[in-house]
Scaffold this motif. Structure first.
Motif, PDB file in Angstrom:
ATOM      1  N   ASP A 369      -8.894 -14.886  22.931  1.00 43.06           N
ATOM      2  CA  ASP A 369     -10.220 -14.485  22.449  1.00 43.06           C
ATOM      3  C   ASP A 369     -10.214 -14.096  20.974  1.00 43.06           C
ATOM      4  O   ASP A 369     -11.273 -14.028  20.344  1.00 43.06           O
ATOM      5  N   ARG A 370      -9.035 -13.851  20.399  1.00 45.52           N
ATOM      6  CA  ARG A 370      -9.053 -13.477  18.976  1.00 45.52           C
ATOM      7  C   ARG A 370      -9.468 -14.669  18.097  1.00 45.52           C
ATOM      8  O   ARG A 370      -9.708 -14.519  16.917  1.00 45.52           O
ATOM      9  N   TRP A 371      -9.542 -15.875  18.691  1.00 46.22           N
ATOM     10  CA  TRP A 371      -9.932 -17.061  17.916  1.00 46.22           C
ATOM     11  C   TRP A 371     -11.377 -17.457  18.138  1.00 46.22           C
ATOM     12  O   TRP A 371     -11.837 -18.458  17.571  1.00 46.22           O
ATOM     13  N   LYS A 372     -12.100 -16.651  19.011  1.00 45.96           N
ATOM     14  CA  LYS A 372     -13.519 -16.956  19.263  1.00 45.96           C
ATOM     15  C   LYS A 372     -14.306 -16.881  17.972  1.00 45.96           C
ATOM     16  O   LYS A 372     -14.051 -15.998  17.150  1.00 45.96           O
ATOM     17  N   PRO A 373     -15.299 -17.760  17.792  1.00 50.67           N
ATOM     18  CA  PRO A 373     -16.150 -17.616  16.602  1.00 50.67           C
ATOM     19  C   PRO A 373     -16.774 -16.217  16.601  1.00 50.67           C
ATOM     20  O   PRO A 373     -17.072 -15.674  17.657  1.00 50.67           O
ATOM     21  N   GLY A 374     -16.913 -15.662  15.425  1.00 55.04           N
ATOM     22  CA  GLY A 374     -17.521 -14.329  15.314  1.00 55.04           C
ATOM     23  C   GLY A 374     -16.487 -13.230  15.209  1.00 55.04           C
ATOM     24  O   GLY A 374     -16.804 -12.110  14.820  1.00 55.04           O
ATOM     25  N   THR A 375     -15.217 -13.508  15.555  1.00 56.68           N
ATOM     26  CA  THR A 375     -14.188 -12.479  15.376  1.00 56.68           C
ATOM     27  C   THR A 375     -13.716 -12.526  13.917  1.00 56.68           C
ATOM     28  O   THR A 375     -13.749 -13.600  13.285  1.00 56.68           O
ATOM     29  N   PRO A 376     -13.289 -11.360  13.362  1.00 59.62           N
ATOM     30  CA  PRO A 376     -12.944 -11.355  11.937  1.00 59.62           C
ATOM     31  C   PRO A 376     -11.848 -12.389  11.626  1.00 59.62           C
ATOM     32  O   PRO A 376     -10.895 -12.525  12.391  1.00 59.62           O
ATOM     33  N   ALA A 377     -12.037 -13.113  10.515  1.00 58.90           N
ATOM     34  CA  ALA A 377     -11.059 -14.161  10.146  1.00 58.90           C
ATOM     35  C   ALA A 377      -9.751 -13.505   9.714  1.00 58.90           C
ATOM     36  O   ALA A 377      -9.754 -12.399   9.171  1.00 58.90           O
ATOM     37  N   VAL A 378      -8.634 -14.190   9.959  1.00 61.06           N
ATOM     38  CA  VAL A 378      -7.351 -13.669   9.477  1.00 61.06           C
ATOM     39  C   VAL A 378      -7.227 -13.951   7.983  1.00 61.06           C
ATOM     40  O   VAL A 378      -7.858 -14.869   7.459  1.00 61.06           O
ATOM     41  N   LEU A 379      -6.396 -13.143   7.329  1.00 58.88           N
ATOM     42  CA  LEU A 379      -6.189 -13.327   5.887  1.00 58.88           C
ATOM     43  C   LEU A 379      -5.629 -14.710   5.593  1.00 58.88           C
ATOM     44  O   LEU A 379      -4.817 -15.234   6.369  1.00 58.88           O
ATOM     45  N   LYS A 380      -6.056 -15.280   4.453  1.00 59.48           N
ATOM     46  CA  LYS A 380      -5.450 -16.552   4.015  1.00 59.48           C
ATOM     47  C   LYS A 380      -3.941 -16.350   3.894  1.00 59.48           C
ATOM     48  O   LYS A 380      -3.495 -15.364   3.292  1.00 59.48           O
TER      49      LYS A 380
END
Ligand code: HEM
Length: 444
Positions: A369-380
């Motif tokens: 679920d951490r990859w669901k749209p709407g979850t905060p993006a990970v740092l580049k």
């Protein structure tokens, strides 16, 4: 950066041995070694034998090296060693030769082209799983590798002609990958000694190149109708309009086999390991597999609709990713407060970045679920299963399509269960593959 600036060293990680430096720690447990580096800073020096290497633990520095200042870096020591083993294909080249090769190879991996290999991928899954029976125990790690190997060889070579190359890869690739990690960690003189490991690696290279050369000779005498990578490579033209010579075609084919088999095979095996450990995720992957299988997997667009399975795969690739890769400075440059001389080696570990609590909440928890749209993006720079920048994996779509196809075909029919007491260990080479493990087949 100006060449007149004095070199400013990054601090050295404690624990270096005389002569061997940090090589013993790296060889003993590479994942622990790379994971421990963040305790010492964002950029620091380690020694592999006499060779100083700058290790990066901050995503911003990683992004700087791979993307924003990529022109200041070439491949580095890992890839020098790799090119000594597998030649000068896309996987090992840098700078203008790399750009010229990428122009030839990248079009073969565009979405529409990958779609043409869906049949080869399905055939690979069917060939490996057609003998499966309910109640049987299967060696999942080798099944994953077999599927990946057949998918790449069926796509690389004209239909029905890949058997010999597949056999050569199966027998020789593991020997090469073991030799590679030793060659990176140990001093240069060691790699030239006629010790059994070096001799085995030499024979393995000759066997692999020989098998591809034979396939190429067959192709030149009786060209296939096209559609396979080998046909595309033999009809490709370089920037001067000249065709690739045989050695260049063999180098590219070998690069695809070396880069595309064990990486994808391991990911598939890890995916089944994680599915069995997470029933909630398993239910959702099974539901999507049932829907896709009912329609028949004939078009990659269907795979793009498998949203939960895609997050599941992204999370599998977060936890089970490459242990490290490297770059080398082409000119003096500034990095994280240190000034590096031309020729300085740099190492970064996707595995360590993906398990770092600074960039991921509960990093050791498997959570699609951490990859669901709407979850905060990970740092580049903090999520690098396929790398980033000019060398980003050319086979990314191919790998995703292949793994989603295999997961969907297998999960629509089978549930794979861990046997009681099974412990799957991480075996780090360049990719981190699982120790041999068996799972019980239940028909769904
Ligand atoms: C899950 C599977 C895979 C993973 C995790 C993976 C990972 C990676 C990574 C991290 C890189 C970048 C290395 C760097 O920056 O130095 C890379 C490059 C590359 N990969 Fe993959 N890969 C996978 C599958 C494949 C497949 C299926 C193929 C081809 C059949 C492939 C071919 C290549 C090639 C040729 C490169 C070099 C690209 C360049 O430098 O332009 N990979 N891969």
């Amino acid at each position: 950066m100006g060449t007149d600036l004095p070199e400013v060293s990054a601090p050295c990680v404690p624990g270096a041995w005389p002569v061997l430096g940090h090589a013993p720690a790296l060889l003993r447990d590479p994942l622990r070694f790379f994971g421990s580096l963040a305790d010492h800073g964002e950029i620091m020096r380690v020694r592999l034998g006499p060779v100083p290497v700058h290790a990066l633990t901050h995503p911003a520095l990683v992004h700087q090296v791979l993307v924003t200042e990529a022109h200041l870096y070439e491949r580095g020591r890992l890839f020098d060693k790799l090119s000594g083993i597998v030649g000068h294909g896309l996987l090992t080249s840098s700078g203008p030769p790399h750009r010229a090769q990428r122009r030839i190879v990248q079009p073969l991996f565009q979405r529409e082209q990958v779609a043409r290999h869906l049949g080869a991928m399905r055939a690979a899954v069917t060939e490996v799983t057609s003998s499966w029976r309910p109640g049987q125990c299967v060696a999942v790690e080798s099944a994953g590798n077999d599927i990946a190997l057949l998918a790449v060889t069926n796509s690389l070579l004209p239909t029905g002609t890949g058997g010999q190359v597949a056999q050569a890869v199966k027998e020789n690739l593991p020997v090469l990958m073991r030799a590679l990690i030793l060659q990176i960690a140990l001093p240069e003189w060691w790699t030239r000694l006629p010790v059994p490991g070096n001799r085995r690696a030499g024979r393995a290279v000759a066997n692999l190149r020989g098998a591809i050369a034979e396939a190429l000779t067959r192709h030149r005498t009786a060209p296939s109708g096209g559609g396979d990578f080998l046909s595309s490579l033999t009809s490709a033209r370089d920037t001067l309009g000249k065709p690739l010579d045989d050695e260049a075609v063999i180098d590219q084919a070998l690069a695809l086999l070396v880069a595309g088999v064990e990486t994808t095979g391991s990911t598939l095996a890890w995916a089944f390991h994680e599915l069995a450990r997470h029933p909630h995720a398993e239910r959702q992957v099974h539901d999507e597999a049932d829907t896709a299988a009912a329609q028949g997997i004939t078009d990659p667009k269907q795979l793009r609709r498998l949203s939960y399975t895609t997050w599941f795969l992204q999370e599998t690739l977060r936890l089970h990713t490459l242990s490290f890769f490297m770059r080398r400075t082409l000119e003096p440059c500034e990095l994280g407060g240190a000034r590096l001389a031309a020729g300085a080696e740099v190492v970064l570990s996707p595995h360590a970045l993906h398990h770092d609590p600074r960039w991921y909440t509960d990093p050791d928890t498997f959570d699609p679920d951490r990859w669901k749209p709407g979850t905060p993006a990970v740092l580049k720079g903090a999520y690098l299963p396929f790398g980033s920048g000019a060398h980003r994996c050319v086979g990314e779509h191919f790998a995703f399509t292949e793994i989603l196809t295999a997961l969907t075909m297998i999960c629509s029919r089978w549930r794979l269960r861990h046997l009681p007491g099974t412990r799957v260990r991480e075996i780090p080479r360049i990719e981190v593959h699982p120790s041999t493990f068996h799972m019980l087949l239940e028909e769904r």
